[in-house]
Write a protein that holds these residues in place. Structure first.
Motif, PDB file in Angstrom:
ATOM      1  N   SER A  48       0.838  -1.199   0.000  1.00 25.13           N
ATOM      2  CA  SER A  48       0.000   0.000   0.000  1.00 25.13           C
ATOM      3  C   SER A  48       0.872   1.248   0.000  1.00 25.13           C
ATOM      4  N   TYR A  49       0.338   2.294  -0.601  1.00 28.34           N
ATOM      5  CA  TYR A  49       0.997   3.605  -0.559  1.00 28.34           C
ATOM      6  C   TYR A  49       0.070   4.557   0.173  1.00 28.34           C
ATOM      7  N   ASN A  50       0.609   5.295   1.114  1.00 33.64           N
ATOM      8  CA  ASN A  50      -0.218   6.227   1.891  1.00 33.64           C
ATOM      9  C   ASN A  50      -1.480   5.539   2.401  1.00 33.64           C
ATOM     10  N   ASN A  51      -1.327   4.313   2.840  1.00 30.53           N
ATOM     11  CA  ASN A  51      -2.447   3.539   3.377  1.00 30.53           C
ATOM     12  C   ASN A  51      -3.512   3.179   2.357  1.00 30.53           C
ATOM     13  N   THR A  53      -4.292   0.557  -0.394  1.00 30.17           N
ATOM     14  CA  THR A  53      -3.766  -0.717  -0.879  1.00 30.17           C
ATOM     15  C   THR A  53      -3.814  -0.747  -2.395  1.00 30.17           C
ATOM     16  N   VAL A  54      -2.698  -1.092  -3.015  1.00 25.11           N
ATOM     17  CA  VAL A  54      -2.697  -1.192  -4.472  1.00 25.11           C
ATOM     18  C   VAL A  54      -2.491  -2.640  -4.927  1.00 25.11           C
ATOM     19  N   LEU A  55      -2.073  -3.474  -4.007  1.00 26.99           N
ATOM     20  CA  LEU A  55      -1.858  -4.874  -4.368  1.00 26.99           C
ATOM     21  C   LEU A  55      -2.227  -5.675  -3.139  1.00 26.99           C
ATOM     22  N   GLY A  72      -0.639  -8.176 -17.011  1.00 26.65           N
ATOM     23  CA  GLY A  72      -1.812  -7.511 -16.457  1.00 26.65           C
ATOM     24  C   GLY A  72      -1.839  -6.060 -16.869  1.00 26.65           C
ATOM     25  N   PRO A  73      -2.978  -5.422 -16.718  1.00 25.01           N
ATOM     26  CA  PRO A  73      -3.124  -4.044 -17.184  1.00 25.01           C
ATOM     27  C   PRO A  73      -2.275  -3.067 -16.382  1.00 25.01           C
ATOM     28  N   SER A  74      -2.162  -1.863 -16.904  1.00 25.21           N
ATOM     29  CA  SER A  74      -1.369  -0.829 -16.253  1.00 25.21           C
ATOM     30  C   SER A  74      -1.965  -0.463 -14.899  1.00 25.21           C
ATOM     31  N   GLY A  75      -1.106  -0.299 -13.941  1.00 24.05           N
ATOM     32  CA  GLY A  75      -1.572   0.167 -12.637  1.00 24.05           C
ATOM     33  C   GLY A  75      -2.051  -0.914 -11.694  1.00 24.05           C
ATOM     34  N   CYS A  76      -1.902  -2.187 -12.105  1.00 20.35           N
ATOM     35  CA  CYS A  76      -2.424  -3.234 -11.235  1.00 20.35           C
ATOM     36  C   CYS A  76      -1.383  -3.689 -10.225  1.00 20.35           C
ATOM     37  N   GLY A  77      -0.236  -3.050 -10.195  1.00 23.60           N
ATOM     38  CA  GLY A  77       0.689  -3.307  -9.101  1.00 23.60           C
ATOM     39  C   GLY A  77       1.842  -4.229  -9.423  1.00 23.60           C
ATOM     40  N   LYS A  78       2.155  -4.395 -10.718  1.00 30.80           N
ATOM     41  CA  LYS A  78       3.246  -5.303 -11.061  1.00 30.80           C
ATOM     42  C   LYS A  78       4.584  -4.748 -10.606  1.00 30.80           C
ATOM     43  N   THR A  79       4.787  -3.469 -10.877  1.00 33.85           N
ATOM     44  CA  THR A  79       6.046  -2.866 -10.459  1.00 33.85           C
ATOM     45  C   THR A  79       6.161  -2.870  -8.933  1.00 33.85           C
ATOM     46  N   SER A  80       5.049  -2.600  -8.271  1.00 33.83           N
ATOM     47  CA  SER A  80       5.065  -2.608  -6.812  1.00 33.83           C
ATOM     48  C   SER A  80       5.433  -3.997  -6.304  1.00 33.83           C
ATOM     49  N   PHE A  81       4.917  -5.019  -6.959  1.00 33.57           N
ATOM     50  CA  PHE A  81       5.236  -6.395  -6.572  1.00 33.57           C
ATOM     51  C   PHE A  81       6.740  -6.651  -6.691  1.00 33.57           C
ATOM     52  N   LEU A  91      12.409   2.703  -0.581  1.00 31.29           N
ATOM     53  CA  LEU A  91      12.788   4.033  -1.030  1.00 31.29           C
ATOM     54  C   LEU A  91      11.611   4.988  -1.038  1.00 31.29           C
ATOM     55  N   THR A  92      10.419   4.422  -1.078  1.00 33.62           N
ATOM     56  CA  THR A  92       9.259   5.285  -1.047  1.00 33.62           C
ATOM     57  C   THR A  92       8.774   5.310   0.394  1.00 33.62           C
ATOM     58  N   ALA A  93       8.845   6.476   0.973  1.00 33.59           N
ATOM     59  CA  ALA A  93       8.550   6.551   2.411  1.00 33.59           C
ATOM     60  C   ALA A  93       7.129   6.110   2.702  1.00 33.59           C
ATOM     61  N   SER A  94       6.232   6.338   1.724  1.00 31.88           N
ATOM     62  CA  SER A  94       4.824   6.078   2.005  1.00 31.88           C
ATOM     63  C   SER A  94       4.436   4.617   1.776  1.00 31.88           C
ATOM     64  N   ALA A  95       5.363   3.816   1.244  1.00 33.48           N
ATOM     65  CA  ALA A  95       4.990   2.446   0.883  1.00 33.48           C
ATOM     66  C   ALA A  95       5.038   1.522   2.097  1.00 33.48           C
ATOM     67  N   ASP A 207      11.594  -5.205 -15.085  1.00 33.99           N
ATOM     68  CA  ASP A 207      10.340  -4.462 -15.204  1.00 33.99           C
ATOM     69  C   ASP A 207      10.203  -3.920 -16.613  1.00 33.99           C
ATOM     70  N   GLU A 208       9.449  -4.610 -17.438  1.00 35.67           N
ATOM     71  CA  GLU A 208       9.259  -4.226 -18.840  1.00 35.67           C
ATOM     72  C   GLU A 208      10.582  -3.873 -19.510  1.00 35.67           C
ATOM     73  N   PRO A 209      11.516  -4.787 -19.551  1.00 35.03           N
ATOM     74  CA  PRO A 209      12.860  -4.430 -20.032  1.00 35.03           C
ATOM     75  C   PRO A 209      12.882  -4.093 -21.519  1.00 35.03           C
ATOM     76  N   THR A 238       5.820  -7.851 -18.371  1.00 35.20           N
ATOM     77  CA  THR A 238       5.740  -7.457 -19.763  1.00 35.20           C
ATOM     78  C   THR A 238       4.302  -7.197 -20.162  1.00 35.20           C
ATOM     79  N   HIS A 239       4.145  -6.215 -21.066  1.00 34.09           N
ATOM     80  CA  HIS A 239       2.817  -5.967 -21.614  1.00 34.09           C
ATOM     81  C   HIS A 239       2.640  -6.689 -22.939  1.00 34.09           C
ATOM     82  N   ASN A 240       3.710  -7.304 -23.351  1.00 33.52           N
ATOM     83  CA  ASN A 240       3.688  -7.977 -24.639  1.00 33.52           C
ATOM     84  C   ASN A 240       3.362  -9.455 -24.409  1.00 33.52           C
TER      85      ASN A 240
HETATM   86  N1  LIG Z   1       5.306   5.995  -5.036  1.00 35.42           N
HETATM   87  C1  LIG Z   1       3.974   5.813  -5.124  1.00 35.42           C
HETATM   88  N2  LIG Z   1       3.157   6.539  -4.329  1.00 35.42           N
HETATM   89  C2  LIG Z   1       1.821   6.373  -4.405  1.00 35.42           C
HETATM   90  N3  LIG Z   1       1.206   5.521  -5.237  1.00 35.42           N
HETATM   91  C3  LIG Z   1       1.963   4.770  -6.060  1.00 35.42           C
HETATM   92  C4  LIG Z   1       3.390   4.887  -6.050  1.00 35.42           C
HETATM   93  N4  LIG Z   1       3.898   4.024  -6.948  1.00 35.42           N
HETATM   94  C5  LIG Z   1       2.826   3.420  -7.508  1.00 35.42           C
HETATM   95  N5  LIG Z   1       1.679   3.852  -6.971  1.00 35.42           N
HETATM   96  C6  LIG Z   1       0.317   3.391  -7.314  1.00 35.42           C
HETATM   97  O1  LIG Z   1       0.276   2.026  -7.175  1.00 35.42           O
HETATM   98  C7  LIG Z   1      -0.503   1.441  -8.215  1.00 35.42           C
HETATM   99  C8  LIG Z   1       0.284   0.338  -8.857  1.00 35.42           C
HETATM  100  O2  LIG Z   1       1.408   0.908  -9.499  1.00 35.42           O
HETATM  101  P1  LIG Z   1       2.470   0.032 -10.256  1.00 35.42           P
HETATM  102  O3  LIG Z   1       3.517   0.938 -10.739  1.00 35.42           O
HETATM  103  O4  LIG Z   1       2.893  -1.076  -9.365  1.00 35.42           O
HETATM  104  O5  LIG Z   1       1.609  -0.544 -11.458  1.00 35.42           O
HETATM  105  P2  LIG Z   1       2.115  -1.375 -12.705  1.00 35.42           P
HETATM  106  O6  LIG Z   1       1.296  -2.594 -12.749  1.00 35.42           O
HETATM  107  O7  LIG Z   1       3.576  -1.535 -12.671  1.00 35.42           O
HETATM  108  O8  LIG Z   1       1.674  -0.465 -13.889  1.00 35.42           O
HETATM  109  P3  LIG Z   1       2.423  -0.268 -15.297  1.00 35.42           P
HETATM  110  O9  LIG Z   1       2.077  -1.444 -16.119  1.00 35.42           O
HETATM  111  O10 LIG Z   1       1.799   0.979 -15.852  1.00 35.42           O
HETATM  112  O11 LIG Z   1       3.870  -0.123 -15.023  1.00 35.42           O
HETATM  113  C9  LIG Z   1      -0.878   2.560  -9.154  1.00 35.42           C
HETATM  114  O12 LIG Z   1      -2.229   2.897  -8.919  1.00 35.42           O
HETATM  115  C10 LIG Z   1       0.016   3.679  -8.763  1.00 35.42           C
HETATM  116  O13 LIG Z   1      -0.673   4.899  -8.888  1.00 35.42           O
END
Ligand SMILES: Nc1ncnc2c1ncn2[C@@H]1O[C@H](COP(=O)(O)OP(=O)(O)OP(=O)(O)O)[C@@H](O)[C@H]1O
Ligand SMILES: [Mg+2]
Lengths: 290, 277, 298
Positions: A48-51, A53-55, A72-81, A91-95, A207-209, A238-240
């Motif tokens: 979660s970011y700032n409380n 939950t994104v994943l 999976g689609p953009s924004g579903c939390g792959k990078t966060s995972f 590195l992200t204080a709010s995470a 991450d999407e290299p 990957t989005h591909n």
């Molecule tokens: N540093 C952050 N602070 C607050 N919210 C964040 C932060 N980083 C990501 N998020 C939120 O977390 C959610 C998931 O982001 P994430 O980058 O993990 O998605 P993603 O699946 O990698 O998307 P993409 O395919 O576009 O890269 C998004 O809604 C994003 O807005």
């Protein structure tokens, strides 16, 4: 790439019993190189970011020596995972990360971890190639030095080997002292991969290299990832979908439900793409959604 | 029609400004060059500066700058790194540090002179000395230097920070090997700005480094800066105008020279960092 | 502003010992540099204290003029002189500086040799020491004014020199503000059939007003704090500025002139005027930074 290199064989890690046992029930063995043994065991992970939950509640095993694709689609939390796996979320204080990630008898979420050592074992490649504004040589030399390799000839050997592994050696061996920023995008990305490989990590997070690269460079990098199979555990976002299908042994499909990313389906790549169990998965891979 | 008149008026204003400025520069160059010579740079002043040269004054100026730079650069660089790399947005301590620096940057130089006189000369007992003057100038240029360096560090590509950490490097290593070298242009720019200010300064120096125009023998000696010399020649010495203009020309040349040198050093350093292993 | 958006990566918990040590060490440096302000104020106040206590501050306000040898410390004539110089200088510098900015933005192509030379000159002049302006004023401007109305060293001379000194700042900040206006706004105005004058006066300048005003306030702060140039051309007679040709003494010049021999109460009152000056300049810079949208920090 001039020389075709023999595919890596699963080496003595095979017999390494120290690793976490495989837990997700009977998956039929994948490709021959793939060892049905969990290298990373993720349980009930949520980010979660700032409380917010994104994943939420992700459980899956990452198998040793295999390539696992996250789709999976953009924004579903792959990078966060991915960031949770090598603790770049720090590195992200709010995470905030909850759940557990078992790696080599340690829980990455709750235990006190030496992050520097951890990140050496779990390397990461980013979407945008990010070579340092230094010479090609120093890009690889610097991490080695920072991890205590004092002996210059050892460093030289390692650097040469990893540049060869990514197929960059022949292209740059005459200009190792030139700025890395002068390389093409594809070369830069391969340099970044070499930079991660030079530390001999066990796991590579990508991450999407290929998404910032042109089709040809993308192809080269893809081939490179395939060659890593067996020797490294690779997790690639990957989005591909075609690419995921071509290179991955396992695939995980993430989807957003009520603005929260969830793991919908995880399984062998072939199964997930050909006989998806979930309707969402079926819709996504047939292009109806996302 | 109105359009034409408007255009003519503002073009005239602009040209007028340009002309006045060329006039000032021209005056300094023409009057200065006639008096400037090799011996002017290498002789001691005679007869309160009406004759002779400015050698001890040049030396004092350089010594003051050396003190100012060698105190403010390490301190300023450290604070800039801390502000940009180790503080959170909105963190109280950092915000108040920035605010404090802003206020410091606005304080008039004559007030720094008062402070330097009270603190360095009298309280610390350094007396009227090059050290006092240099330290006073260090306080004066510190805020500008920190601000430029911090801005420079902030503009450094974030992905390099991420990349360095993902390789398991420490922040310290990332800062030292990657961030600071990438921010070098800004650091040099801040340095040039600071040196420019220090070289041009008069008011903060009159009561800290003093008036003495002898060759300084140590940093504890009083020494007269170039700018103070110009002031003294033009205000207190009748018939010193020519020497004043020659000194002014020297001062301007010195400032331009610092700028060019900084540019050169910047190119060199960046080149070396990238080109060698 | 975009700069400030770069995410702050190195924020959270420091996991590594060398990092913690470095952070601790740097925080101490930062605290030291912050303490500097405290030190400055503390020492100004300490030195000014004897002049302010025991009703001493009242002498600043009640005495008619400043004759330290006779024990008179009326500060108002010098405050008025300083303010008159500042406002006079800005009044002259604003139209000239804005013209220069407008010309560079709208009338000559920014890549042309002329534009670049002009910018170079402005940059060079912003860096020229104030005592050089003072020298020029003293040897060229003052005699010229003296021919018009002796003695020459006067409020007018100070105003003109200060105007020249702040011109580059006003012109360069205004130029930056004008260049930051989105192109679409201007082409929108052009599409409405506005003349170029109309576009500039009723669209561009209002759109850029925040930056322009910020720059003006900054240069006012600079003018108020300027010492040497003013000291050299203003004549330094303590009196109310009742004529443009009257020699006057600014607050800053007063400090520079008298610090050399001032003792006890006299010295304390000089430090007190220094405090006052700092306060005024601080007010101006504060307004400036508010106006420029906190441009120079975050
Ligand atoms: N540093 C952050 N602070 C607050 N919210 C964040 C932060 N980083 C990501 N998020 C939120 O977390 C959610 C998931 O982001 P994430 O980058 O993990 O998605 P993603 O699946 O990698 O998307 P993409 O395919 O576009 O890269 C998004 O809604 C994003 O807005
Ligand atoms: Mg992503």
């Amino acid at each position: 790439m001039t020389q075709k290199q023999p595919p890596y064989k699963a080496d003595k890690d095979n017999q390494d019993e120290r690793a976490i046992p495989y837990t997700l029930g009977n998956l039929e063995a994948g490709e021959p190189c793939c060892i049905p043994k969990a290298h990373l065991q993720v349980q009930n992970l949520s980010v979660s970011y700032n409380n917010i939950t994104v994943l939420d509640d992700v459980s899956l095993d990452i198998h040793k020596g295999c390539i696992t694709a996250l789709i999976g689609p953009s924004g579903c939390g792959k990078t966060s995972f991915l960031s949770a796996l090598n603790k770049l979320t720090d590195l992200t204080a709010s995470a905030e990360v909850k759940g557990s990630i078992l790696f080599d008898t340690q829980n990455l979420v709750s235990d006190k971890i030496d992050v520097m050592a951890l990140r050496r074992r779990i390397g990461m490649i980013f979407q945008q190639p990010n070579p340092f504004p230094l010479s090609i040589w120093r890009n690889l030399d610097l991490p080695l030095r920072e991890h205590g390799f004092r002996n210059k000839s050892v460093r030289r050997k390692k650097i040469e080997k990893s540049l060869q592994d990514v197929g960059l050696w022949d292209e740059v061996k005459d200009r190792l002292q030139d700025s890395a920023l002068a390389l093409s995008g594809g070369q830069q990305q391969r340099l970044c991969i070499a930079r991660a490989l030079v530390l001999e990590p066990e796991i590579l997070l990508m991450d999407e290299p290929c998404s910032a690269l042109d089709p040809i460079s993308s192809c080269v990098v893809e081939e490179l990832i395939l060659r890593l199979q067996g020797k490294y555990t690779v997790i690639i976002v990957t989005h591909n979908l075609a690419q995921a299908r071509r290179i991955a042994n396992y695939a995980a499909f993430f989807w957003m439900k009520e603005r929260v990313g969830k793991l919908i389906e995880f399984g062998q790549c072939q199964h997930l793409f050909e006989t998806p169990k979930d309707d969402l998965t079926a819709a996504y891979i047939s292009g109806a959604k996302g | 029609m109105a359009d034409q008149i408007f255009k003519a008026v503002i073009l005239a204003c602009t040209a007028f400004i340009g002309l006045v400025f060329l006039w000032i520069l021209g005056e300094v160059v023409v009057k200065g060059i006639s008096h400037l010579s090799f011996s002017f740079l290498f002789d001691a002043p005679v007869n309160s500066g009406r004759a002779g040269g400015i050698a001890p004054i040049l030396v004092s100026t350089l010594m003051i700058i050396i003190v100012a730079v060698s105190v403010s650069v390490p301190l300023g660089l450290g604070v800039a790194v801390w502000l940009s790399e180790f503080t959170k947005q909105g963190q109280k301590f950092a915000t108040s540090t920035r605010l404090t620096l802003d206020v410091l940057a606005g304080i008039p130089s004559i007030v720094y002179g008062l402070f330097g006189n009270a603190f360095f000369c009298i309280y610390l007992g350094l007396g009227f000395s090059i050290l006092s003057g240099g330290l006073t100038l260090a306080c004066m240029i510190l805020p500008i230097f920190i601000r430029t360096c911090e801005m420079g560090l902030r503009t450094v590509n974030d992905s390099w920070r991420k990349g360095a950490l993902a390789l398991g490097m420490t922040r310290t290593a990332a800062i030292w090997h990657i961030l600071l070298p990438s921010a070098t242009p800004a650091i040099i720019a801040g340095l040039v700005l600071g040196i420019g200010r220090a070289t041009a300064e008069t008011a903060a120096l009159i009561f800290t480094s003093g008036y003495v125009d002898r060759m300084p023998e140590s940093f504890m000696d009083s020494g007269r800066a170039l700018a103070v010399h110009i002031y003294d020649l033009s205000m207190n010495v009748t018939g010193g105008d020519h020497a004043a203009y020659a000194t002014a020309l020297t001062l301007i040349i010195l400032i331009v020279f610092f700028n060019i040198m900084a540019q050169f050093m910047m190119d060199q350093w960046l080149g070396r960092k990238v080109l060698s292993s | 502003m975009a700069l400030l958006k770069t995410s702050f990566l190195f924020l959270s918990s420091l996991k590594h010992q060398p990092d913690r040590t470095l952070s601790f060490f740097l925080a101490i440096l930062a605290a030291l540099s912050g303490l500097l302000l405290l030190l400055v104020i503390l020492f100004l106040a300490k030195e000014a204290w004897p002049g302010l206590t025991n009703g001493g501050w009242r002498s600043f306000l009640t005495h008619k003029s400043w004759y330290p040898l006779e024990g008179m410390f009326g500060i108002f004539p010098m405050i008025w002189a300083s303010l008159a110089m500042m406002f006079g200088a800005v009044l002259i510098a604003i139209p000239l500086g804005l013209s220069a900015a407008i010309v560079m933005r709208f009338y000559i192509p920014p890549t042309s040799l002329l534009a670049q030379a002009y910018r170079l000159i402005l940059g060079l002049l912003a860096g020229i020491p104030s005592v050089v302006y003072g020298l020029w004023g003293l040897t060229v401007l003052v005699p010229l004014i003296g021919q018009l109305h002796p003695p020459g060293a006067s409020l007018l001379a100070a105003i003109l020199i200060l105007a020249l000194m702040i011109l580059p700042t006003i012109a360069l900040t205004a130029l930056a503000a004008l260049e930051a206006i989105p192109k679409t706004i201007l082409s929108g105005a052009a599409a409405l059939g506005m003349s170029q004058k109309g576009q500039i006066l009723s669209v561009a300048l209002p759109a850029a007003r925040m930056g322009i005003i910020g720059g003006i306030l900054l240069s006012m702060a600079r003018a108020l704090g300027e010492t040497m140039a003013v000291l050299m051309v203003a004549g330094n007679v303590v009196q109310n500025p009742d004529s443009l040709f009257a020699p006057v003494r600014a607050l800053t010049a007063n400090i520079a002139l008298e610090m050399a021999y001032a003792t006890s109460f006299h010295r304390a009152s000089l430090f007190a005027s220094g405090l006052l000056l700092t306060f005024l300049v601080f007010l101006l810079s504060w307004f400036a930074s508010r106006n420029m949208g906190n441009n120079h920090y975050g």
